[in-house]
Design an enzyme around this catalytic site. Structure first.
Site, PDB file in Angstrom:
ATOM      1  N   GLU A   1       0.421 -14.003  -8.484  1.00  0.00           N
ATOM      2  CA  GLU A   1       0.386 -12.618  -7.995  1.00  0.00           C
ATOM      3  C   GLU A   1       1.021 -11.769  -9.084  1.00  0.00           C
ATOM      4  O   GLU A   1       2.252 -11.693  -9.193  1.00  0.00           O
ATOM      5  CB  GLU A   1       1.172 -12.517  -6.676  1.00  0.00           C
TER       6      GLU A   1
ATOM      7  N   CYS B   1       4.165  -3.304  -7.459  1.00  0.00           N
ATOM      8  CA  CYS B   1       3.025  -3.883  -8.217  1.00  0.00           C
ATOM      9  C   CYS B   1       1.743  -3.125  -7.988  1.00  0.00           C
ATOM     10  O   CYS B   1       0.918  -3.017  -8.892  1.00  0.00           O
ATOM     11  CB  CYS B   1       2.853  -5.347  -7.834  1.00  0.00           C
TER      12      CYS B   1
HETATM   13  P1  NAD Z   1       9.028 -11.353 -14.209  1.00  0.00           P
HETATM   14  O1  NAD Z   1       7.719 -11.983 -14.525  1.00  0.00           O
HETATM   15  O2  NAD Z   1       9.887 -10.923 -15.319  1.00  0.00           O
HETATM   16  O3  NAD Z   1       9.931 -12.338 -13.316  1.00  0.00           O
HETATM   17  C1  NAD Z   1       9.474 -12.932 -12.116  1.00  0.00           C
HETATM   18  C2  NAD Z   1      10.211 -14.235 -11.873  1.00  0.00           C
HETATM   19  O4  NAD Z   1       9.919 -15.106 -12.954  1.00  0.00           O
HETATM   20  C3  NAD Z   1      11.737 -14.110 -11.808  1.00  0.00           C
HETATM   21  O5  NAD Z   1      12.203 -14.922 -10.768  1.00  0.00           O
HETATM   22  C4  NAD Z   1      12.197 -14.609 -13.166  1.00  0.00           C
HETATM   23  O6  NAD Z   1      13.434 -15.253 -13.128  1.00  0.00           O
HETATM   24  C5  NAD Z   1      11.119 -15.602 -13.543  1.00  0.00           C
HETATM   25  N1  NAD Z   1      10.910 -15.676 -14.995  1.00  0.00           N
HETATM   26  C6  NAD Z   1      11.098 -14.694 -15.901  1.00  0.00           C
HETATM   27  N2  NAD Z   1      10.809 -15.129 -17.149  1.00  0.00           N
HETATM   28  C7  NAD Z   1      10.437 -16.426 -17.013  1.00  0.00           C
HETATM   29  C8  NAD Z   1      10.021 -17.429 -17.933  1.00  0.00           C
HETATM   30  N3  NAD Z   1       9.944 -17.195 -19.235  1.00  0.00           N
HETATM   31  N4  NAD Z   1       9.704 -18.644 -17.433  1.00  0.00           N
HETATM   32  C9  NAD Z   1       9.770 -18.900 -16.129  1.00  0.00           C
HETATM   33  N5  NAD Z   1      10.168 -17.997 -15.206  1.00  0.00           N
HETATM   34  C10 NAD Z   1      10.492 -16.773 -15.637  1.00  0.00           C
HETATM   35  O7  NAD Z   1       8.684 -10.152 -13.229  1.00  0.00           O
HETATM   36  P2  NAD Z   1       9.657  -9.090 -12.587  1.00  0.00           P
HETATM   37  O8  NAD Z   1      10.143  -8.191 -13.673  1.00  0.00           O
HETATM   38  O9  NAD Z   1      10.661  -9.773 -11.721  1.00  0.00           O
HETATM   39  O10 NAD Z   1       8.655  -8.309 -11.629  1.00  0.00           O
HETATM   40  C11 NAD Z   1       7.870  -7.254 -12.044  1.00  0.00           C
HETATM   41  C12 NAD Z   1       6.433  -7.700 -12.286  1.00  0.00           C
HETATM   42  O11 NAD Z   1       5.932  -8.396 -11.150  1.00  0.00           O
HETATM   43  C13 NAD Z   1       5.491  -6.528 -12.471  1.00  0.00           C
HETATM   44  O12 NAD Z   1       4.567  -6.827 -13.487  1.00  0.00           O
HETATM   45  C14 NAD Z   1       4.788  -6.408 -11.137  1.00  0.00           C
HETATM   46  O13 NAD Z   1       3.530  -5.779 -11.184  1.00  0.00           O
HETATM   47  C15 NAD Z   1       4.694  -7.841 -10.729  1.00  0.00           C
HETATM   48  N6  NAD Z   1       4.600  -7.959  -9.283  1.00  0.00           N
HETATM   49  C16 NAD Z   1       3.426  -8.396  -8.727  1.00  0.00           C
HETATM   50  C17 NAD Z   1       3.304  -8.459  -7.354  1.00  0.00           C
HETATM   51  C18 NAD Z   1       2.037  -8.916  -6.696  1.00  0.00           C
HETATM   52  O14 NAD Z   1       2.065  -9.145  -5.487  1.00  0.00           O
HETATM   53  N7  NAD Z   1       0.933  -9.063  -7.395  1.00  0.00           N
HETATM   54  C19 NAD Z   1       4.372  -8.093  -6.544  1.00  0.00           C
HETATM   55  C20 NAD Z   1       5.549  -7.663  -7.157  1.00  0.00           C
HETATM   56  C21 NAD Z   1       5.653  -7.609  -8.518  1.00  0.00           C
END
Ligand code: NAD
Length: 493
Positions: free
Chosen positions: A235, A269
């Site tokens: 997602e 998002c």
């Molecule tokens: P992110 O990808 O930075 O982090 C998400 C999760 O992944 C966190 O728990 C983080 O600890 C983990 N993570 C971060 N880097 C990682 C790595 N290198 N390896 C493994 N895990 C890792 O995202 P965010 O900043 O927390 O959220 C914002 C993003 O999420 C935006 O792009 C937004 O559009 C998207 N989002 C999508 C939805 C959806 O339903 N499609 C909903 C909410 C947010």
């Protein structure tokens, strides 16, 4: 195991969340993962009634912790209690209730028809739990985006290792305390911590990974899953466009777009990322946008910083990223039509509307994820469609028009995870619709039945009788076999 200290939220009053909560570390994974594997075998036999009992407990526990959830989110990024109720608690309860209502039906095997070549056989699809699942959640709706997939995983009979975001640590702790009250660690285990914890978890051969977060991290998750051939639901995010047609009701459009843009300070998002507007409508739109925004937050331009219903940017890094979009766009020729105030000490960015934004400005390249609305003008609908199609497929597409013909014209020529005509964001409220992205904005979907299916394996089961016409096609391949194959090919398939 280490001790993670939770200095309780700033809001006064006694708390049911303990001061010191034991936090799992990567070294706990090697104990919990095999324990969950064993538990998962047991859960394969769980009945709808047993799963519904768990969902009901989850719901009751959310209500019990409602105050703590509100306090945690206020502490994490000043998200107001009402916005927590609207966008975290309410949709989580709705998702749980949907499962409680329909799970018995969802779990039933689905009988399907059988071709004449297998005459006498019966065919059905049986939903079996995937097994041990990893859920990785983001910070922007840190409660709901952990609970909604968790409810789906429980409904489908799985065990779960859940990793909330490190950027909302108070919410992560409440999740851990709450869930450990209902589940043993061999059924649901919450892993607080940063990327190192995610990385260690991703090394395990999970049966399914459900990731919500950014597109770049989605690629990392998919690559890690590929090593174990683990299925994934991704997602992700992206730039969700809003097209305003010539005939759209501008006042209504402005009100709905501003609501969706400034909810969670644009850190959503499916927030409308940028607006495509006919040139002649810009001044009128900006006027209505200003009116709607000031009405929502009961503030003139300077008053937003004091308003407790308008939340902050999650951290200093994101504050720097989002506020730099304003400088970059202005340098490249854009004008701030409304707002533009920022305060780095508080990670505060005021609701902002930018006009004359060139397509090569960074605000038109990256997902904004903040309270900035760039307006790009177009001369024809085809030009607007061209702009949308020049970018990766978005998570959502919004169209404002009074003519269904215009909406159809745009929908047929574009692709997106979901779409709404004459509103924003609300498609995710209907659990009868699959919620998810396409390509860069994600793989797979969830909500309601789609969530149950995301965490289930659809197993085909064919039961055959003793007599089978297929036997007539066994070797040796005589002339009679040739006759049967030719006859079947011509008349029976
Ligand atoms: P992110 O990808 O930075 O982090 C998400 C999760 O992944 C966190 O728990 C983080 O600890 C983990 N993570 C971060 N880097 C990682 C790595 N290198 N390896 C493994 N895990 C890792 O995202 P965010 O900043 O927390 O959220 C914002 C993003 O999420 C935006 O792009 C937004 O559009 C998207 N989002 C999508 C939805 C959806 O339903 N499609 C909903 C909410 C947010």
């Amino acid at each position: 195991m280490t001790q993670a200290t939770l200095s309780q939220t700033s809001t006064a009053g006694s708390s049911i969340v303990p001061e010191n909560v034991k936090s799992f570390t990567p070294s706990d994974i090697s104990r919990i993962f095999p324990a969950q594997k064993t538990k998962a075998l047991e859960l394969r036999l769980s009945t709808a009634k047993e799963r519904i009992t768990k969902l009901k407990k989850l719901k009751a526990t959310i209500f019990k912790y409602q105050d703590e959830i509100q306090k945690a989110l206020y502490s994490d990024f000043q998200k107001s209690a009402r916005e927590v109720d609207i966008s975290e608690i309410l949709p989580s309860i709705a998702e749980i209730n949907d499962s409680i209502r329909h799970l018995k039906h969802w779990m039933r095997p689905v009988n399907v028809s059988t071709p004449q070549t297998l005459i006498g056989s019966t065919s059905k699809i049986v939903y079996e739990p995937k097994g041990v699942c990893l859920i990785i959640a983001p910070w922007n709706y840190p409660f709901h985006l952990a609970i909604a997939p968790l409810a789906a995983a429980i409904s489908a009979g799985n065990t779960v290792m859940l990793k909330p975001s490190e950027f909302t640590p108070k919410t992560a702790t409440v999740l851990k305390v709450m869930l450990s009250e209902i589940f043993s660690e061999n059924e649901v285990a919450v892993f607080e911590g940063d990327v190192s914890v995610s990385t260690a978890l991703l090394e395990q051969p999970f049966d399914h990974i459900f990731f919500t977060g950014s597109t770049p991290v989605g690629k990392i998750v998919m690559a890690a899953a590929a090593k174990n051939l683990t299925t994934v639901t991704l997602e992700l995010g992206g730039k969700s466009p809003t097209v305003v047609a010539e005939d759209a009701d501008l006042k209504l459009t402005a009100e709905r777009v501003m609501w969706g843009k400034f909810l969670n300070a644009g850190q959503t998002c499916v927030a409308p990322d940028y607006l495509l507007l006919p040139k002649s409508k810009v001044d009128a739109f900006v006027g209505y946008a200003k009116e709607a925004t000031e009405k929502f937050f009961n503030a003139k331009e300077d008053g937003f910083a004091e308003n407790r219903d308008f939340c902050r940017i999650i951290n200093n890094k994101n504050f720097g990223r989002v506020s730099s979009y304003i400088e970059d766009a202005v340098q490249k020729g854009a004008k701030v039509a409304y707002g533009g105030k920022v305060n780095g000490n508080e990670n505060f960015i005021a609701p902002t509307v930018l006009v004359d934004v060139p397509l090569h400005a960074r605000i038109m390249e990256d997902e904004i994820f903040g309270p900035l609305l760039p307006i790009v003008t177009y001369d024809s609908l085809d030009e607007a469609i061209g702009i949308i199609n020049s970018k990766p497929k978005p998570l959502a597409l919004y169209i404002f028009t009074d003519r269904s013909k215009t909406a159809k014209y745009i929908l047929k020529r574009t692709s997106s995870g979901g779409a709404v005509v004459n509103d924003v964001i609300l498609h995710l409220v209907n659990s009868n619709l699959p919620f998810g992205g396409v390509n860069h904005s994600g793989h797979g979907s969830y909500h309601g039945l789609f969530g149950f299916k995301a965490f289930s394996h659809e197993r085909s089961v064919l039961q055959t009788p003793k007599l089978s016409i297929v036997k007539m096609m066994y070797p040796p391949y005589t002339g009679f076999v040739k006759f049967i194959v030719d006859f079947t090919t011509k008349w029976f398939v």
